[in-house]
Design an enzyme around this catalytic site. Structure first.
Site, PDB file in Angstrom:
ATOM      1  N   HIS A 229       0.862  -1.200   0.000  1.00 29.27           N
ATOM      2  CA  HIS A 229       0.000   0.000   0.000  1.00 29.27           C
ATOM      3  C   HIS A 229       0.891   1.240   0.000  1.00 29.27           C
ATOM      4  CE1 HIS A 229      -3.407   2.515   0.649  1.00 29.27           C
ATOM      5  NE2 HIS A 229      -3.708   2.242   1.890  1.00 29.27           N
ATOM      6  N   HIS A 270      -2.372  -2.527  -9.392  1.00 28.29           N
ATOM      7  CA  HIS A 270      -3.336  -1.835  -8.515  1.00 28.29           C
ATOM      8  C   HIS A 270      -4.572  -2.710  -8.363  1.00 28.29           C
ATOM      9  CE1 HIS A 270      -5.865   1.317  -6.821  1.00 28.29           C
ATOM     10  NE2 HIS A 270      -4.745   1.922  -6.541  1.00 28.29           N
ATOM     11  N   ASP A 327       2.641   5.345  -6.738  1.00 24.88           N
ATOM     12  CA  ASP A 327       3.899   5.276  -5.976  1.00 24.88           C
ATOM     13  C   ASP A 327       5.128   5.146  -6.842  1.00 24.88           C
ATOM     14  OD1 ASP A 327       1.848   3.453  -3.859  1.00 24.88           O
ATOM     15  OD2 ASP A 327       2.832   5.318  -3.259  1.00 24.88           O
TER      16      ASP A 327
END
Ligand code: SDX
Length: 392
Positions: A229, A270, A327
């Protein structure tokens, strides 16, 4: 309709969560906060204005924003006794551990003037959390480098105030960079909310028990820390450093496909986006611009671009719809701003606090909200009788 969905967590039970805050279309790569496309907010808004939008459902007019900004500015201080709390940590404690513990400890200061059923109390908690998160985050960093803490300056805007608390040293005045502040403000906008992700769902579940907002947000911080995450941004930098140079990218892609090798391409894939994460697109463009404006030449950007190019044309990633996520590039910008790798997820937490507390409040304001109680599919032993130890 947007805002209402039913999803099956995969154990044959279904849970339905209704929210009017953020809308995602994973196949189309669409992200909207309160109906506003992330691309428009990224281009035209600010993190504080987006925080107001997430909390209140509408963009503020001038006087509403002035009041909100003034409220935030006048709640940035943390209790002096929290310094002694930090002194209990070793200097090499991970900043996410210090952040989670410190935010949970805010309950100890505010529990007696907080009625979770009172709308004004909930609003004050939101102001306190959004205001204090940068102060606590900067304190985590300064403690880890054994520098003296810096008090928040009310004459600075939100992001400048944070950068000042992070980097100002007694020996010389800090020259604040408008490029750095704009870049960080934009990253905060992009990370502010993302529907029912793991950490937001955690905040909602903890909040559904009636737990105070500081404890609920602290639970969100710990959930965010995981490398699957929010911890991915730190893991991406470590992965890029491990790969080292663009010529080693092919090997990394091979390793990521090898089931016997637990090497994963961090920053790829994702749960919801099976297309490009719209935030990743914005951050990728930002990367080049910010590094150029700051005059930073980071060879890891070349590695990241080569890795993205290699993965996007490789069947393994294309078949599984694994695209770069939020990210993948963010850490390269944080690094260019002088933020150390172990502070990357703390950056994510500062921004996501706006979304977390908006969801925490929304749940309290939703009539008929009940305690969260996910169910399971039982796959254990059938009924059996106890046998005494000497018979086993
Ligand atoms: C965030 O939910 C949110 O909205 C989160 C977030 C937010 O704003 O709150 O968007 C922020 O958490 C972004 C994600 C950051 N995490 C990472 O970058 C870590 C690397 N990514 C993976 O761990 C993974 O992609 C997840 C956790 C993000 C998604 O997991 P899924 O959807 O459950 O994917 P999966 O594990 O079911 O994988 C499907 C297939 C598997 O292969 P097969 O079993 O089909 O053979 O894809 C493979 C996986 O092995 N796979 C990867 C991979 N991600 C998935 N293979 C190599 N590298 C990867 N990164």
């Amino acid at each position: 309709d947007t805002g209402h969905f039913t999803y099956d967590p995969g154990f044959g039970s279904t849970a339905s969560t209704k929210s009017a805050i953020t809308y995602i279309d994973g196949d189309q790569g669409v992200l909207m906060y309160r109906g506003y496309p992330i691309e428009q907010l990224a281009e035209k808004s600010s993190f504080l204005e987006v925080s107001y939008l997430l909390l209140n459902g509408e963009l503020p007019n001038k006087s509403q924003f002035a009041t909100f900004e003034n409220d935030i500015t006048h709640h940035t201080m943390i209790h002096e006794s929290l310094k002694r709390f930090f002194e209990g940590f070793h200097h090499d404690a991970h900043p996410m551990a210090m952040l989670a513990a410190s935010v949970a400890s805010l309950s100890a200061f505010y529990h007696d003037d907080l009625d979770v059923d009172n709308a004004e109390d909930r609003k004050l908690a939101a102001i306190r959390l959004i205001a204090k998160m940068p102060t606590i985050a900067a304190a985590c960093y300064r403690y880890s480098v054994d520098w003296p803490f810096r008090y928040p300056r009310n004459n600075l805007e939100y992001v400048d105030r944070f950068l000042h608390m992070m980097f100002e040293v007694p020996s010389e005045p800090l020259t604040l960079s408008p490029v750095a502040a704009k870049a960080l403000d934009l990253l905060f906008i992009l990370h502010a909310d993302h529907e029912q992700n793991a950490s937001t769902s955690t905040v909602r579940l903890v909040g559904s028990t009636g737990a105070n907002p500081y404890a609920s947000i602290a639970a969100g911080i710990t959930a965010l820390w995981g490398p699957a995450h929010g911890g991915a941004n730190e893991a991406v930098l470590k992965m890029l450093e491990e790969i080292g140079t663009p010529d080693k990218v092919e090997t990394a892609v091979k390793r990521a496909k090898d089931k016997n090798d637990n090497f994963r391409l961090m920053g790829f894939g994702h749960r919801v986006y099976k297309n490009f994460d719209p935030r990743a697109k914005i951050i990728r463009e930002m990367c080049h611009k910010v590094l150029a404006e700051l005059g930073v030449n980071d060879p890891l950007l070349d590695v990241a671009m080569k890795l993205e190019e290699a993965a996007l044309k490789d069947d393994y990633f294309v078949e599984r719809k694994l695209y770069p996520n939020v990210d993948f590039y963010s850490g390269i910008i944080y690094k260019a701003l002088g933020i150390p790798t172990e502070m990357f997820t703390v950056m994510f937490a500062i921004a996501r606090t706006a979304g977390w507390i908006a969801h925490w409040i929304e749940q309290h304001e939703t009539p008929g909200s009940r305690i969260g109680r996910p169910r399971q599919l039982y796959v254990g032993s059938d009924k059996r009788d106890y046998t005494p130890m000497d018979k086993r």
